[in-house]
Motif scaffolding. Sequence first.
Motif, PDB file in Angstrom:
ATOM      1  N   ARG A  25     -17.128  11.641   0.032  1.00 56.89           N
ATOM      2  CA  ARG A  25     -18.367  11.988   0.746  1.00 56.89           C
ATOM      3  C   ARG A  25     -18.985  13.251   0.154  1.00 56.89           C
ATOM      4  O   ARG A  25     -18.286  14.232  -0.121  1.00 56.89           O
ATOM      5  CB  ARG A  25     -18.072  12.204   2.235  1.00 56.89           C
ATOM      6  N   MET A  46      -0.456   3.583  -2.754  1.00 57.24           N
ATOM      7  CA  MET A  46      -1.118   4.816  -2.323  1.00 57.24           C
ATOM      8  C   MET A  46      -0.422   6.020  -2.947  1.00 57.24           C
ATOM      9  O   MET A  46      -1.072   6.960  -3.398  1.00 57.24           O
ATOM     10  CB  MET A  46      -1.132   4.909  -0.800  1.00 57.24           C
ATOM     11  N   LYS A  56     -11.116   0.817  -3.118  1.00 56.72           N
ATOM     12  CA  LYS A  56     -12.308   1.627  -3.357  1.00 56.72           C
ATOM     13  C   LYS A  56     -12.259   2.830  -2.429  1.00 56.72           C
ATOM     14  O   LYS A  56     -12.047   2.676  -1.218  1.00 56.72           O
ATOM     15  CB  LYS A  56     -13.587   0.829  -3.102  1.00 56.72           C
ATOM     16  N   VAL A  96       0.831  -1.216   0.000  1.00 55.47           N
ATOM     17  CA  VAL A  96       0.000   0.000   0.000  1.00 55.47           C
ATOM     18  C   VAL A  96       0.864   1.263   0.000  1.00 55.47           C
ATOM     19  O   VAL A  96       0.444   2.312  -0.493  1.00 55.47           O
ATOM     20  CB  VAL A  96      -0.988   0.006   1.189  1.00 55.47           C
ATOM     21  N   HIS A 153     -11.538   5.764   2.905  1.00 57.03           N
ATOM     22  CA  HIS A 153     -11.163   4.483   2.314  1.00 57.03           C
ATOM     23  C   HIS A 153     -12.335   3.515   2.476  1.00 57.03           C
ATOM     24  O   HIS A 153     -12.835   3.342   3.578  1.00 57.03           O
ATOM     25  CB  HIS A 153      -9.933   3.974   3.076  1.00 57.03           C
ATOM     26  N   GLY A 154     -12.780   2.894   1.391  1.00 58.35           N
ATOM     27  CA  GLY A 154     -13.897   1.958   1.459  1.00 58.35           C
ATOM     28  C   GLY A 154     -13.455   0.506   1.551  1.00 58.35           C
ATOM     29  O   GLY A 154     -13.628  -0.144   2.573  1.00 58.35           O
ATOM     30  N   ASP A 155     -12.859   0.003   0.485  1.00 64.48           N
ATOM     31  CA  ASP A 155     -12.418  -1.392   0.430  1.00 64.48           C
ATOM     32  C   ASP A 155     -10.945  -1.426   0.045  1.00 64.48           C
ATOM     33  O   ASP A 155     -10.454  -0.511  -0.624  1.00 64.48           O
ATOM     34  CB  ASP A 155     -13.139  -2.176  -0.683  1.00 64.48           C
ATOM     35  N   GLN A 156     -10.306  -2.524   0.407  1.00 64.02           N
ATOM     36  CA  GLN A 156      -8.919  -2.729  -0.008  1.00 64.02           C
ATOM     37  C   GLN A 156      -8.692  -4.223  -0.187  1.00 64.02           C
ATOM     38  O   GLN A 156      -9.108  -5.014   0.652  1.00 64.02           O
ATOM     39  CB  GLN A 156      -7.971  -2.179   1.060  1.00 64.02           C
ATOM     40  N   ARG A 157      -8.025  -4.582  -1.276  1.00 63.51           N
ATOM     41  CA  ARG A 157      -7.766  -6.013  -1.507  1.00 63.51           C
ATOM     42  C   ARG A 157      -6.438  -6.201  -2.235  1.00 63.51           C
ATOM     43  O   ARG A 157      -6.086  -5.390  -3.098  1.00 63.51           O
ATOM     44  CB  ARG A 157      -8.899  -6.625  -2.349  1.00 63.51           C
ATOM     45  N   PHE A 158      -5.735  -7.252  -1.846  1.00 68.07           N
ATOM     46  CA  PHE A 158      -4.453  -7.588  -2.469  1.00 68.07           C
ATOM     47  C   PHE A 158      -4.524  -9.025  -2.987  1.00 68.07           C
ATOM     48  O   PHE A 158      -4.973  -9.916  -2.265  1.00 68.07           O
ATOM     49  CB  PHE A 158      -3.313  -7.536  -1.445  1.00 68.07           C
ATOM     50  N   TYR A 170      -9.963  15.749  -2.214  1.00 64.37           N
ATOM     51  CA  TYR A 170      -9.321  14.726  -1.385  1.00 64.37           C
ATOM     52  C   TYR A 170      -9.658  14.869   0.095  1.00 64.37           C
ATOM     53  O   TYR A 170      -9.642  13.897   0.841  1.00 64.37           O
ATOM     54  CB  TYR A 170      -7.793  14.731  -1.587  1.00 64.37           C
TER      55      TYR A 170
END
Lengths: 130, 148
Positions: free
Chosen positions: B145, B65, B141, B61, B86-91, B81
């Motif tokens: 807002r 990032m 993701k 990340v 931060h919504g989702d994170q996947r590796f 910004y």
Amino acid sequence: MEFPAKTFRVTRADLVRYAGASGDFNPIHWSDRFATKVGLPGVIAHGMFTMALVGRAITEWAGSPDAVVEYGVRFTRPVVVPDDDQGTEIEVSARVREVTEDGLTRLDVTATCLGEKVLSQARATIRTTR
Amino acid sequence: MSLDPSFVGRTYPPTAPYQVGREKIREFATAIGATDPAHHDLEAAQALGHPDLLAPPTFPVIVTMAASSQIVEDPALGIDYSRVVHGDQRFAYTRPVVAGDELVCTNTIEDVSTRGGHGFLTTRTDVTTVGGEPVVAVWSKIVVRGEA
């Protein structure tokens, strides 16, 4: 199968250290003034810090630091970290959802703070044979 | 926050290489309390079959990032910004990141939507070595807002 739950204590000092190591210096992770101004209940942990702690739990359960093949989470609720020496606690548990024929184990992971779920759809796939 | 759906499918130019350093892996592992010797001690990492110190699973990340500023700061997309969470994170790892890797990120916008006044942006970052070897694919993701 369930793994023994693990508890991680998180203090403001941990957030400052994580900010430095990760390069994520968003002031919501260290400034009460800024966090409350943008409508948060207080300084919150980096979601990625929570994800990293859960990742530690997963590799410890797997018994190997390089066992993780896939790992994903949804950040559902912020972890509020008070400005005191106690901080807060994140509790992590997991159960095996599936063991595949090619030696992979799929886990469903749960992470809570003060009894509330902070991650949802937290899943990992680990290699169970090297 | 309304995001332009025509950005779906857009791929950005590969980023400049990020050199993964031993001390950065040690610093990151220490920050998350990861005490496994493979993150700190070269011989322990090599005993597991790695050429150099092993990075913890979420280490990439740091690289992705930084690379994602390409998207979130794209003036054409117009993201505020200060309103991003931060919504989702996947590796999905082809192999773990190790010290000495020179990593290049290629960002693709996979999904853009607006619901309930909030904008949602899903990106995929393909992280490869400078030689083109795939290392890890990273999905993220973010939620922009809306004004309350």
